[in-house]
Design a protein around this motif. Sequence first.
Motif, PDB file in Angstrom:
ATOM      1  N   UNK A  72      -7.332   9.950   3.593  1.00 51.22           N
ATOM      2  CA  UNK A  72      -6.128  10.529   4.258  1.00 51.22           C
ATOM      3  C   UNK A  72      -6.524  10.885   5.740  1.00 51.22           C
ATOM      4  N   UNK A  73      -5.468  10.821   6.589  1.00 50.34           N
ATOM      5  CA  UNK A  73      -5.607  11.019   8.058  1.00 50.34           C
ATOM      6  C   UNK A  73      -4.931  12.241   8.180  1.00 50.34           C
ATOM      7  N   UNK A  74      -5.528  13.126   9.155  1.00 54.52           N
ATOM      8  CA  UNK A  74      -4.910  14.701   9.496  1.00 54.52           C
ATOM      9  C   UNK A  74      -3.987  13.898  10.762  1.00 54.52           C
ATOM     10  N   UNK A  75      -2.781  14.647  10.682  1.00 51.35           N
ATOM     11  CA  UNK A  75      -1.817  13.995  11.886  1.00 51.35           C
ATOM     12  C   UNK A  75      -2.185  14.863  12.826  1.00 51.35           C
ATOM     13  N   UNK A 121       2.093  25.384  14.222  1.00 57.38           N
ATOM     14  CA  UNK A 121       2.366  23.934  13.751  1.00 57.38           C
ATOM     15  C   UNK A 121       1.821  23.501  12.111  1.00 57.38           C
ATOM     16  N   UNK A 122       2.717  22.706  11.574  1.00 59.95           N
ATOM     17  CA  UNK A 122       2.383  22.366  10.200  1.00 59.95           C
ATOM     18  C   UNK A 122       1.032  21.700  10.074  1.00 59.95           C
ATOM     19  N   UNK A 123       0.423  21.530   9.020  1.00 61.50           N
ATOM     20  CA  UNK A 123      -0.623  20.878   8.780  1.00 61.50           C
ATOM     21  C   UNK A 123      -0.323  19.658   7.959  1.00 61.50           C
ATOM     22  N   UNK A 124      -0.088  18.596   8.764  1.00 59.87           N
ATOM     23  CA  UNK A 124       0.505  17.219   8.104  1.00 59.87           C
ATOM     24  C   UNK A 124      -0.789  16.210   7.813  1.00 59.87           C
ATOM     25  N   UNK A 125      -0.678  15.626   6.535  1.00 58.10           N
ATOM     26  CA  UNK A 125      -1.599  14.803   6.401  1.00 58.10           C
ATOM     27  C   UNK A 125      -0.702  13.427   5.732  1.00 58.10           C
ATOM     28  N   UNK A 126      -1.570  12.066   6.156  1.00 54.89           N
ATOM     29  CA  UNK A 126      -0.848  11.066   5.856  1.00 54.89           C
ATOM     30  C   UNK A 126      -1.988  10.381   4.678  1.00 54.89           C
ATOM     31  N   UNK A 166       0.840  -1.236   0.034  1.00 58.27           N
ATOM     32  CA  UNK A 166       0.109  -0.021  -0.210  1.00 58.27           C
ATOM     33  C   UNK A 166       1.000   1.311  -0.065  1.00 58.27           C
ATOM     34  N   UNK A 167       0.413   2.166  -0.895  1.00 56.10           N
ATOM     35  CA  UNK A 167       1.396   3.329  -0.968  1.00 56.10           C
ATOM     36  C   UNK A 167       0.885   4.334   0.347  1.00 56.10           C
ATOM     37  N   UNK A 168       2.079   4.873   0.873  1.00 56.07           N
ATOM     38  CA  UNK A 168       1.984   5.805   1.877  1.00 56.07           C
ATOM     39  C   UNK A 168       2.662   7.176   1.475  1.00 56.07           C
ATOM     40  N   UNK A 169       1.581   8.206   1.822  1.00 58.28           N
ATOM     41  CA  UNK A 169       2.567   9.439   1.537  1.00 58.28           C
ATOM     42  C   UNK A 169       2.131  10.723   2.616  1.00 58.28           C
ATOM     43  N   UNK A 170       3.231  11.173   2.924  1.00 59.29           N
ATOM     44  CA  UNK A 170       3.431  12.139   4.143  1.00 59.29           C
ATOM     45  C   UNK A 170       3.401  13.529   3.247  1.00 59.29           C
ATOM     46  N   UNK A 171       2.407  14.463   3.645  1.00 57.34           N
ATOM     47  CA  UNK A 171       2.216  16.043   2.782  1.00 57.34           C
ATOM     48  C   UNK A 171       1.896  16.762   3.938  1.00 57.34           C
ATOM     49  N   UNK A 172       2.691  18.144   4.021  1.00 56.88           N
ATOM     50  CA  UNK A 172       2.300  19.056   4.621  1.00 56.88           C
ATOM     51  C   UNK A 172       1.612  20.235   3.781  1.00 56.88           C
TER      52      UNK A 172
END
Length: 143
Positions: free
Chosen positions: A105-108, A78-83, A38-44
């Motif tokens: 997506x999940x919001x971190x 704080x940065x707004x990070x999504x997974x 499964x592909x996982x991407x971390x994005x701010x």
Amino acid sequence: MKTIILIVLVIIWNTNAKEQSVRIKGRFTCHGLPAQYAEVQLVSKKIIGGDAFARDVFSDPSGAFEIAGYIDWSKYSKIDVRLYIWHNCFEKPYEQSDPCKNWFEFKVPNIFINDGTLAQKKWELGEVKLETPKYGKTLDACD
């Protein structure tokens, strides 16, 4: 005078801007089996200037993944990070059809956003059952 004001603003920005980082660990399953690759991407997410620190990993053969990243010169808060997660697991096994992928997506949570480039606090996501419907789950175009 304008030059002095500009220099003062740049100095204030540089002393208040800081690096922030995130680290997340978890495991995916699909109908009780490990969800491999499964592909996982971390994005701010950023309002101005586009998204930052896009980082991709894939879950291993046991469905496990760990992802980390940092952004420098982040804003004052704080940065707004999504997974983001892309996967081939559907609610009913017979619905699976390549090349279609589900994604969500999940919001971190802010408590897992660390100051500095090496994340000390890690978000232990635990086991995520990909066949379970999630709010915001979307099917990619199947072209």
